[in-house]
Design a protein around this motif. Structure first.
Motif: not given
Ligand SMILES: Nc1ncnc2c1ncn2[C@@H]1O[C@H](COP(=O)(O)OP(=O)(O)OP(=O)(O)O)[C@@H](O)[C@H]1O
Ligand SMILES: Nc1ncnc2c1ncn2[C@@H]1O[C@H](COP(=O)(O)OP(=O)(O)OP(=O)(O)O)[C@@H](O)[C@H]1O
Ligand code: SF4
Ligand SMILES: [Mg+2]
Ligand SMILES: [Mg+2]
Lengths: 377, 341
Positions: A294, A296-298, B152, B201-202, B205
């Motif tokens: 990805p 970008l995270v979060g 998270p 997209i996160q 995946i």
């Protein structure tokens, strides 16, 4: 049935628009230091306990005849910005100048004049039409409020239906529930055009439509722009559509403009780390090029308590101490429509960022990501 | 996935749907939502169903969980998932299959999550109900699941209520609930449509990784060709309640055969020349209450001939399991080269 209007319906506007007051180089709209904070109330006394900084010190200009695309994540303030421009809600601060005239100030133009010149089309085509009125009456309503005789307004409305590709004899008498989504959105566009505005603000105007219908409406917008001398502000979360339709692009993050510039320069060589990550997240229709990590995270942070300094620093791979301490600015250059500028310390050679002056393309994609991530959590 | 040179006999499909028809009947009209749909999903395979609004994607998928209003729905055909004949299951049996064998994630997670319980309690409850383990063991499992879907600070998020999470986190929490009993089949109905590009997209995946890790079959409904390109092994294109093209993701998206698929690709904005109009498909999809015989795409199709209106086309075999239903398939290939290249 919903065929594109043919070119014979309309002739291109001769160069030199009658309505043009300030001249060609005068931006049609100048926005300076616009601000809107929404109070959050709570507790027994219902006092203000916090505020959402929905639009925070936003400045830009829109040139005559251009399409300015606005992108950014959900909640970054795009719709609030659009509503402020339309004066649909009061602003806390800021000035608007329309074709050289300040809006709603002693020597400027009135709100009524502004509304005639600037119209908006929303995403939600269902709730924005009166369900009890035939669509031709919905379109004619605006002009009658502005003093046009009903019969004349209806003739105009039928002409507008024709322009947006709906045959007035077939569609004029229909009620909104008798139309498809794409047809309803055409009616909304016709209604927005009823007062001969010079600028349209399109807030996710094609987002709810199917791809095949979206393409028809995008073509229609292009056609109307060419023939009616229109200027567009086009808000969308579809990065491919924004690339297709825009001349320039403005990128927002948590209530602020982080980057603005000509579309090709933004898409080919973004300067802000957020813009780059956003553009890399757009999916291609190519199963051979899948995204494996990805960009970008979060999620975006809470707009009630945005991070100090650069608001992107909690997700930015290049965040350093300076980014926490100082807010990067777009600078004066942002007012020049030919400029491509970003609010990031890296773009400022004297800000004190260790990578200052380097282009984003020369930097590794993942720098100190783990540290930035830890800060985000 | 399927290697044609592989000498070992092919595995039995996880899902087998044959000639599925779904009609919704009311006093005013009958909506012919699904009209003779057949497909397989192999274990560990991701099938994307793409198509426009109202084409029957959700109805097809919801049939596999018996989620239609019983009184007003006429449903024929056969559906097998694992060892379960879906059409023959009683309500009680279907309840046992839901969550354990088949589970589902939706576009709007708030409809699937209970607002009055914490995320942790909801996952643990599902695990306890299906596996009969202790609360402590179920909570541990919940934490593991939240880590798996890449939430998270998972410990903190387990104690959160759904409304305290952002859209992307809620979507991942719903995936954790759906995956809590390691279903053999996951049904995903536009689970990322409401998300921002960076969050979408996160989630895609993570979903792909978990699917591979569990060897889970997935049916993923989307109207976004980019999402299909990112996640699918196989793609089925629906139009007016029928699958009009099917094949591997590369065949369908890189060598489309059906005029509708070609039109959909051409009208999807992805880097077209700014100075030209987009090659839009004229008109709009048919009203599912008044379906004419013949190919339902004919009224909008550039290649339509009188024969297209007479009967519904039989499948054309393009090799490698790639199928399209169009009378004019010989005419589409040159059209495609002009339209897309
Ligand atoms: N009337 C309101 N009262 C309080 N907060 C508001 C109000 N309108 C918007 N907000 C908040 O202001 C912020 C900006 O919202 P806005 O609708 O402008 O975002 P957006 O960029 O248009 O998002 P989207 O892409 O989801 O449409 C959000 O955090 C939103 O929750
Ligand atoms: N319970 C129902 N009763 C009557 N008609 C229904 C019902 N559910 C769906 N339909 C109709 O069946 C057709 C197919 O709907 P479906 O929800 O499968 O479309 P879809 O392909 O998922 O579209 P979208 O992309 O908009 O979600 C539509 O015409 C819809 O209006
Ligand atoms: S480098 Fe600093 S200023 Fe630039 S985007 Fe990252 S955090 Fe913001
Ligand atoms: Mg908005
Ligand atoms: Mg659906």
């Amino acid at each position: 049935m919903t065929a594109q209007p043919t070119e014979r319906h309309l002739q291109p506007v001769p160069p030199g628009d009658n309505n043009d007051r300030g001249g060609k180089a005068q931006p049609l709209l100048i926005v300076q230091n616009l601000q809107k904070y929404f109070p959050i109330r709570g507790g027994v006394l219902n006092r203000k306990v916090a505020e959402v900084k929905a639009v925070d010190d936003v400045s830009f200009s829109v040139m005559k005849g251009e399409t300015l695309g606005i992108v950014g994540e959900s909640g970054c303030g795009k719709s609030t910005l659009a509503r402020l421009l339309m004066h649909l809600m009061p602003r806390d601060k800021g000035t608007l100048v329309f074709d050289g005239d300040p809006v709603d100030e002693p020597h400027g133009i009135t709100l009524r004049e502004l509304r005639r010149n600037m119209q908006m089309v929303f995403q939600d085509s269902y709730s924005s039409l009166n369900p009890r009125l035939p669509v031709v009456d919905s379109i004619a309503y605006g002009p009658t409020v502005h003093g046009v005789a009903t019969s004349e307004a209806k003739i105009k409305a039928r002409g507008l239906l024709e322009k947006v590709g709906l045959r007035p004899d077939l569609f004029g008498g229909r009620y909104p529930h008798e139309l498809s989504g794409g047809q309803k959105q055409r009616v909304n566009i016709a209604r927005a055009l009823a007062l001969d505005p010079r600028m349209l603000i399109l807030d996710e105007a094609v987002s709810a439509l199917d791809k095949s219908v979206e393409a028809q409406v995008l073509n229609l917008l292009g056609y109307l722009k060419r023939h009616l001398n229109l200027t567009y502000i086009f808000i969308s979360h579809d990065l491919h559509v924004v690339q297709y339709i825009s001349d320039r692009v403005l990128v927002m993050y948590l209530g602020q403009v982080v980057e603005i510039g000509p579309v090709d320069r933004i898409y080919n060589a973004p300067k802000h780390p957020y813009t780059r990550a956003l553009l890399q997240s757009a999916l291609e229709i190519d199963p051979e090029h899948r995204i494996e990590t990805p960009p970008l995270v979060g999620d975006p942070p809470n707009p009630i308590n945005p991070p100090s300094g650069c608001r992107f620093r909690t997700r930015c791979p290049y965040a350093e101490a300076i980014c926490e301490r100082e807010t990067p600015k777009l600078g004066k250059a942002a007012e020049n429509p030919a400029e491509h500028v970003a609010a990031c310390h890296i773009t400022n050679p004297v800000a004190g960022h260790s990578m200052a002056g380097r282009t984003l393309q020369s930097l590794p994609v993942e720098a100190s990501a783990p540290r930035a991530l830890a800060a985000a959590l | 996935m399927a290697d044609t040179n592989n000498p070992t006999p092919p595995k039995r499909p996880l899902v087998e749907v044959r000639d599925l028809n779904v009609n919704f009947v009311s006093r005013e009209a009958t909506v012919r939502a699904v009209n003779g749909v057949s497909f397989d999903v192999m274990p560990g395979e991701v099938l994307c169903i793409i198509g426009e609004s109202g084409s029957g994607k959700s109805v097809t998928m919801r049939s596999l969980m018996q989620l239609h209003p019983k009184k007003r729905t006429r449903i024929t055909g056969s559906m097998r998932v694992g060892d379960h004949d879906i059409m023959a299951l009683s309500d009680k049996e279907m309840n046992a299959v839901r969550g354990r064998v088949i589970s589902m994630v939706f576009q709007e997670p708030m409809t699937a999550l209970d607002p009055v319980y914490t995320i942790g309690d909801q996952i643990a409850e599902t695990v306890m109900r299906h596996e009969g383990v202790s609360k402590a063991a179920a909570m541990e499992r919940a934490l593991e699941l939240m880590q798996m879907v890449k939430v998270p600070s998972p410990e903190r998020r387990l104690k959160a209520y759904p409304h305290e999470l952002s859209g992307g986190l809620r979507q991942r929490a719903m995936m954790a609930v759906a995956l809590s009993c390691r279903p053999a089949l996951l049904l995903a109905d536009e689970p990322t449509t409401a998300l921002d590009a960076t969050v979408q997209i996160q989630v895609l995946i993570v979903l792909r990784k978990l699917q591979e890790q569990f060897g889970m079959g997935v049916i993923f409904v989307t109207h976004d060709l980019g999402v299909a390109a990112q996640i699918a092994d196989k793609v089925a294109v629906m139009y007016a309640g029928r699958i009009i093209e099917y094949g591997s993701v590369k065949d369908v998206l890189l060598k489309p055969k059906h005029p509708y698929t070609l039109g959909l690709m051409a009208s999807t904005v992805h880097g077209q020349n700014r100075d030209q109009d987009i090659d839009a498909i004229p008109g709009s999809p048919p009203d599912m209450r008044f379906l004419a015989p013949g190919c339902s795409f004919a009224p909008r199709c550039k290649l339509a001939q009188p024969e297209c209106l007479a009967s519904f086309p039989e499948p054309n075999d393009h090799g490698n399991g790639h199928m399209s239903r169009c009378f004019r398939t010989a005419a589409t290939t040159p059209a495609m080269e002009m339209g897309i290249a």
